[in-house]
Write a protein that holds these residues in place. Structure first.
Motif, mmCIF file in Angstrom:
data_model
loop_
_atom_site.group_PDB
_atom_site.id
_atom_site.type_symbol
_atom_site.label_atom_id
_atom_site.label_comp_id
_atom_site.label_asym_id
_atom_site.label_seq_id
_atom_site.Cartn_x
_atom_site.Cartn_y
_atom_site.Cartn_z
ATOM 1 N N CYS B 14 0.857 -1.171 0.000
ATOM 2 C CA CYS B 14 0.000 0.000 0.000
ATOM 3 C C CYS B 14 0.890 1.215 0.000
ATOM 4 O O CYS B 14 2.020 1.175 0.453
ATOM 5 C CB CYS B 14 -0.925 0.004 1.182
ATOM 6 N N VAL B 15 0.357 2.228 -0.543
ATOM 7 C CA VAL B 15 1.066 3.501 -0.530
ATOM 8 C C VAL B 15 0.437 4.335 0.560
ATOM 9 O O VAL B 15 -0.775 4.371 0.697
ATOM 10 C CB VAL B 15 0.918 4.206 -1.890
ATOM 11 N N ALA B 16 1.272 4.960 1.333
ATOM 12 C CA ALA B 16 0.725 5.775 2.416
ATOM 13 C C ALA B 16 -0.150 6.860 1.829
ATOM 14 O O ALA B 16 0.231 7.541 0.895
ATOM 15 C CB ALA B 16 1.865 6.400 3.200
ATOM 16 N N PRO B 17 -1.337 7.018 2.363
ATOM 17 C CA PRO B 17 -2.192 8.065 1.843
ATOM 18 C C PRO B 17 -1.554 9.431 2.088
ATOM 19 O O PRO B 17 -0.920 9.627 3.120
ATOM 20 C CB PRO B 17 -3.482 7.908 2.633
ATOM 21 N N SER B 18 -1.724 10.293 1.132
ATOM 22 C CA SER B 18 -1.088 11.593 1.280
ATOM 23 C C SER B 18 -1.726 12.376 2.412
ATOM 24 O O SER B 18 -2.894 12.180 2.739
ATOM 25 C CB SER B 18 -1.221 12.375 -0.025
ATOM 26 N N ASP B 160 9.993 -5.013 14.600
ATOM 27 C CA ASP B 160 11.384 -4.543 14.616
ATOM 28 C C ASP B 160 11.700 -3.713 15.852
ATOM 29 O O ASP B 160 12.800 -3.182 16.002
ATOM 30 C CB ASP B 160 11.651 -3.710 13.355
ATOM 31 N N GLY B 161 10.727 -3.568 16.751
ATOM 32 C CA GLY B 161 10.940 -2.820 17.979
ATOM 33 C C GLY B 161 10.658 -1.340 17.855
ATOM 34 O O GLY B 161 10.641 -0.614 18.852
ATOM 35 N N VAL B 162 10.426 -0.880 16.638
ATOM 36 C CA VAL B 162 10.167 0.544 16.426
ATOM 37 C C VAL B 162 8.684 0.833 16.663
ATOM 38 O O VAL B 162 7.811 0.105 16.175
ATOM 39 C CB VAL B 162 10.567 0.953 14.991
ATOM 40 N N THR B 163 8.443 1.898 17.425
ATOM 41 C CA THR B 163 7.062 2.253 17.723
ATOM 42 C C THR B 163 6.436 2.980 16.532
ATOM 43 O O THR B 163 7.084 3.801 15.881
ATOM 44 C CB THR B 163 7.012 3.159 18.959
ATOM 45 N N TYR B 164 5.204 2.663 16.244
ATOM 46 C CA TYR B 164 4.484 3.336 15.161
ATOM 47 C C TYR B 164 3.150 3.866 15.683
ATOM 48 O O TYR B 164 2.579 3.326 16.635
ATOM 49 C CB TYR B 164 4.275 2.397 13.972
ATOM 50 N N VAL B 184 -9.692 -6.971 17.093
ATOM 51 C CA VAL B 184 -9.130 -5.687 17.509
ATOM 52 C C VAL B 184 -7.797 -5.528 16.785
ATOM 53 O O VAL B 184 -6.901 -6.365 16.931
ATOM 54 C CB VAL B 184 -8.924 -5.641 19.038
ATOM 55 N N SER B 185 -7.693 -4.470 15.990
ATOM 56 C CA SER B 185 -6.527 -4.320 15.112
ATOM 57 C C SER B 185 -5.757 -3.045 15.430
ATOM 58 O O SER B 185 -6.339 -2.033 15.845
ATOM 59 C CB SER B 185 -6.969 -4.249 13.647
ATOM 60 N N GLN B 186 -4.468 -3.103 15.195
ATOM 61 C CA GLN B 186 -3.624 -1.907 15.213
ATOM 62 C C GLN B 186 -3.305 -1.574 13.759
ATOM 63 O O GLN B 186 -2.617 -2.341 13.078
ATOM 64 C CB GLN B 186 -2.329 -2.166 15.993
ATOM 65 N N VAL B 187 -3.831 -0.438 13.319
ATOM 66 C CA VAL B 187 -3.664 -0.041 11.920
ATOM 67 C C VAL B 187 -2.595 1.045 11.842
ATOM 68 O O VAL B 187 -2.747 2.105 12.457
ATOM 69 C CB VAL B 187 -4.991 0.484 11.337
ATOM 70 N N ASP B 188 -1.544 0.760 11.142
ATOM 71 C CA ASP B 188 -0.449 1.719 10.992
ATOM 72 C C ASP B 188 -0.983 2.986 10.305
ATOM 73 O O ASP B 188 -1.483 2.920 9.177
ATOM 74 C CB ASP B 188 0.661 1.078 10.154
ATOM 75 N N LYS B 189 -0.864 4.131 10.980
ATOM 76 C CA LYS B 189 -1.401 5.369 10.400
ATOM 77 C C LYS B 189 -0.653 5.781 9.136
ATOM 78 O O LYS B 189 -1.214 6.413 8.243
ATOM 79 C CB LYS B 189 -1.299 6.510 11.424
ATOM 80 N N ALA B 190 0.613 5.441 9.073
ATOM 81 C CA ALA B 190 1.408 5.879 7.933
ATOM 82 C C ALA B 190 1.127 5.061 6.681
ATOM 83 O O ALA B 190 1.242 5.572 5.571
ATOM 84 C CB ALA B 190 2.899 5.803 8.283
ATOM 85 N N THR B 191 0.776 3.812 6.852
ATOM 86 C CA THR B 191 0.633 2.931 5.685
ATOM 87 C C THR B 191 -0.773 2.361 5.517
ATOM 88 O O THR B 191 -1.095 1.813 4.465
ATOM 89 C CB THR B 191 1.592 1.730 5.807
ATOM 90 N N PHE B 192 -1.582 2.470 6.547
ATOM 91 C CA PHE B 192 -2.897 1.827 6.595
ATOM 92 C C PHE B 192 -2.805 0.322 6.399
ATOM 93 O O PHE B 192 -3.669 -0.313 5.809
ATOM 94 C CB PHE B 192 -3.882 2.479 5.619
ATOM 95 N N ILE B 193 -1.738 -0.233 6.916
ATOM 96 C CA ILE B 193 -1.595 -1.685 6.981
ATOM 97 C C ILE B 193 -1.951 -2.134 8.397
ATOM 98 O O ILE B 193 -1.554 -1.498 9.371
ATOM 99 C CB ILE B 193 -0.157 -2.107 6.635
ATOM 100 N N VAL B 194 -2.700 -3.208 8.505
ATOM 101 C CA VAL B 194 -2.959 -3.808 9.815
ATOM 102 C C VAL B 194 -1.695 -4.548 10.224
ATOM 103 O O VAL B 194 -1.313 -5.536 9.601
ATOM 104 C CB VAL B 194 -4.154 -4.785 9.753
ATOM 105 N N ARG B 195 -1.040 -4.048 11.284
ATOM 106 C CA ARG B 195 0.250 -4.656 11.666
ATOM 107 C C ARG B 195 0.117 -5.626 12.827
ATOM 108 O O ARG B 195 1.008 -6.426 13.078
ATOM 109 C CB ARG B 195 1.259 -3.553 11.991
ATOM 110 N N HIS B 196 -0.959 -5.505 13.555
ATOM 111 C CA HIS B 196 -1.179 -6.439 14.671
ATOM 112 C C HIS B 196 -2.693 -6.563 14.852
ATOM 113 O O HIS B 196 -3.422 -5.585 14.727
ATOM 114 C CB HIS B 196 -0.531 -5.901 15.951
ATOM 115 N N ALA B 197 -3.130 -7.756 15.172
ATOM 116 C CA ALA B 197 -4.569 -7.934 15.415
ATOM 117 C C ALA B 197 -4.787 -9.110 16.355
ATOM 118 O O ALA B 197 -3.977 -10.053 16.396
ATOM 119 C CB ALA B 197 -5.300 -8.171 14.097
#
Lengths: 421, 266
Positions: B14-18, B160-164, B184-197
């Motif tokens: 996905c491309v991060a939404p502008s 990777d240990g980096v907080t998003y 219950v999902s954690q959606v990365d705001k920068a990419t709109f990828i579900v990174r944890h659920a």
């Protein structure tokens, strides 16, 4: 002949440029079975199947497969047999809106499971049908099939089968097989195959498939020969009298068919219907023949239920004999009796668990008219990456009549090891 | 949109939404729509390696090829074909997603020899014995769930240990018979990828956990290259690894036809 074909397959494969060769696949299995109600038991059946496809460009694909089977039978009538034959030697040509399949192969019609009135192109091997199911039982035939894809859902298909191949009760030592209904009669049996000019002995048909909303449907027509013989007594007063001759033939038929399939929410619904004109309709006791029309229709549904895939089908058969065509029963001299209606039910339940390394499958057919049926239970377990073990029980129950009647003593138990590569 | 469509939504790029793409305060539904609607390329093709690990730690591997086509009006198409091991080689699944109605699904089994229309109601059942479900792989209809934005300003630590920065999204299945009705999902705001659920069962207990293990840009598209689904009670997990991802390879509707499904599996 079959060995020569298998050798030819091998030579063709070996002479192909390696750059075009695909990966080989196949399976080797050893099956030990016993038939508690039959004298000729137990058996050891081994089987090896090798298959490859070769793409010659984007539009042409060759499929080559060879099969070898062996039998060692113990008990009262010990024996050995073996076959080696081509299982698929075919070419598929694909164009933008057209594809062609030609060779010694399979073309599958029908949408129901296990009992498919419209699946008439490939004959069945009944030993594999009872052991493993319809998919494993189809025998390849020489055929040419063309399909025109007018759109995604609209397809016109034409099939021509130039040479008749009969079905088998058992490809291995058929004459004394536990699945052969003529093996123990002690009478002389003569079976006549369709013969004559190619146009008289060939088979073929076509069908048109389309979709309306989410219902896929097909209408078609086919002219061919029933793949298993029907028998009548010729001469003598009974099957035990001296000089009795049992004549078998593969009657011709012409059918018009339709089928459909749809799925919504948790359900998949399928149906087939066939109206045929048959040259020979066997009587209830199977030793007299008449002519007539047969209507067969089936409706099935499957869904997932509590972790099981459950499938149920109801099949109905109606026979209308030609007026004045009812022969005498050769055993009683009275007019032969014919079953005019038949209702059957099919039930399948399957569960896969432990990450699909274990499979339980139960399959049953009940013929309400003949009051008999068959139940098969199969348990499979994956022992290693490529090794499966399977055990199955087949139990025939009820009266000796109808389509299942000849097999009523063919209860079986088997254990099989299969290695796929 | 659950975690679900792991392949479609998360493993897929996905491309991060502008910035400023959506300026109104988001709600749960709009976050789910952004997951679905972000630019994932016109089409994509992946070779996927799936490792099924049992409670004893023994692993089995399956491989499949997956092709996707973004359709007009969100009528996406997905074609999946197994290439290994030999017992399921050639098995193919074709999904035609529809904007307003239930998806159509077709299955090709080499042994069956024909394409068969299959019911989609078992979307949450195990996909070929793995910890993933059919809807995780083939995609779920957005309207099959309702959505609540639990926290619009959450943060979470990646593999990777980096907080998003993330949206914490709760999805509830409308189907009361769904075995995992709440996600219950954690959606990365920068990419709109579900990174944890985390997937909860009907009793509200956590049954499955999904994590993206490796995220990278491929041809300019963010791609979850590795992801894991673990089932707590059974102590099993399944790892998905995307190999040779390709985007905008020129796939057409013809590549997602029943005819192609049959030919690719034969």
């Amino acid at each position: 002949m079959t060995v020569r074909v298998a050798i030819a397959v091998g030579l063709v494969c070996l002479t192909r440029p390696p750059a075009h060769a695909q990966q080989w696949s196949g399976a080797v299995s050893v099956l030990a079975d016993t038939f508690p109600n039959r004298a000729r038991t137990p058996e050891l059946r081994s089987r090896a199947l090798v298959r490859t496809t070769i793409d010659a460009g984007a539009r042409v694909r060759f499929t080559l497969a060879g099969l070898a089977e062996g039998l060692v039978a113990g008990g009262e009538g010990s024996g050995r047999d073996g076959i080696a034959e081509a299982d698929d030697v075919s070419m598929d040509l694909t164009a933008a809106r057209f594809d062609l399949r030609a060779g010694f192969t399979r073309a599958i019609w029908g949408r129901l499971d296990e009992i498919q009135p419209t699946d008439v192109i490939n004959p069945l091997d009944l030993s594999h049908f009872f052991f493993e199911g319809r998919e494993a039982a189809r025998l390849p035939v020489a055929l040419v099939r063309g399909r025109w894809h007018f759109s995604e859902s609209k397809v016109l298909e034409v099939v021509f089968v130039p040479r008749f191949r009969p079905g088998r009760f058992d490809r291995l030592d058929e004459a004394t097989s536990p699945f052969s209904p003529t093996g123990d009669t002690g009478s002389t049996t003569v079976v006549r195959r369709p013969s004559g000019a190619m146009w008289r002995a060939s088979q073929g048909g076509g069908r048109f498939t389309s979709s309306t909303r989410r219902v896929d449907w097909t209408v078609g027509a086919y002219r061919g020969f029933r793949p298993l013989p029907v028998y009548r007594i010729s001469g003598g007063a009974g099957p035990d009298a001296p000089g009795v001759l049992i004549e078998g033939s593969y009657p011709g038929f012409t059918m018009v068919s339709g089928d459909f399939e749809t799925a919504f929410q948790r359900w998949a619904i399928r149906g087939e219907a066939v109206v045929s004109r048959d040259d020979a309709v066997p009587s209830s006791r199977g030793l007299a023949l008449s002519r007539g029309r047969i209507v067969q229709a089936g409706l099935g549904a499957d869904r997932s239920l509590a972790g099981y895939r459950v499938l149920g089908e109801i099949l109905y058969k109606w026979v209308a004999l030609d007026p004045g065509a009812i022969p005498a029963d050769p055993l009683s001299a009275d007019p032969a009796a014919f079953d005019r209606h038949a209702v059957s039910a099919v039930l399948v339940a399957e569960r896969r668990f432990a990450r699909e390394t274990r499979v339980l499958r139960a399959f049953g057919i009940y013929d309400a008219t003949a009051r008999n049926g068959v139940v098969r239970g199969v348990a499979s377990i994956q022992l290693a990456r490529r090794l499966w073990a399977e055990t199955a029980v087949g139990w025939f129950l009820g009266r000796r009549s109808g389509a299942l009647g000849p097999f009523i003593d063919s209860d079986f138990l088997y254990v099989r090891l299969t290695s796929r590569f | 949109m659950r975690v679900a469509p792991i392949i479609i939504v998360s493993l897929l790029a996905c491309v991060a939404p502008s910035a400023g793409q959506r300026t109104a305060a988001p709600d749960g539904r709009s976050v789910a729509e952004q997951i679905r609607d972000r630019d994932q390329g016109r089409d994509a093709r992946f070779d996927v390696r799936m490792r099924l690990i049992d409670r004893q730690g023994a692993a089995r591997e399956r491989r499949f090829t997956m092709m996707l086509l973004r359709g007009r009006q969100r009528e996406d198409r997905v074609l999946l074909r197994f290439t290994q091991p030999t017992d399921i080689k050639g098995t193919g699944l074709l999904v035609w997603k529809h904007a307003a109605t239930e998806s159509e699904r077709f299955l090709f089994l080499p042994a069956l020899g024909r394409v068969r229309r299959v019911a989609g109601g078992e979307a949450q059942e195990s996909f070929v014995g793995s910890d993933f479900s059919y809807e995780d792989i083939g995609g779920q209809d957005l309207d099959a769930y309702t959505y609540d934005l639990v926290d619009a300003n959450a943060s979470a630590a990646g593999a990777d240990g980096v907080t998003y920065q993330s949206y914490k999204l709760l999805a509830r299945a409308k189907d009361p018979r769904a075995p995992y009705p709440v996600t219950v999902s954690q959606v990365d705001k920068a990419t709109f990828i579900v990174r944890h659920a985390e997937l909860l069962d009907r009793a509200g207990e956590r049954r499955k956990t999904y994590d993206v293990r490796k995220l990278a840009k491929v041809q300019g598209f963010w791609t979850a290259l590795e992801a894991t689904m673990a089932t707590e009670r059974e102590r099993t997990r399944t790892e998905l690894m995307v190999e040779t991802p390709e985007y905008n390879v020129g796939l057409t509707d013809d590549d997602f036809s029943r005819r192609t499904l049959e030919r690719s599996g034969s």
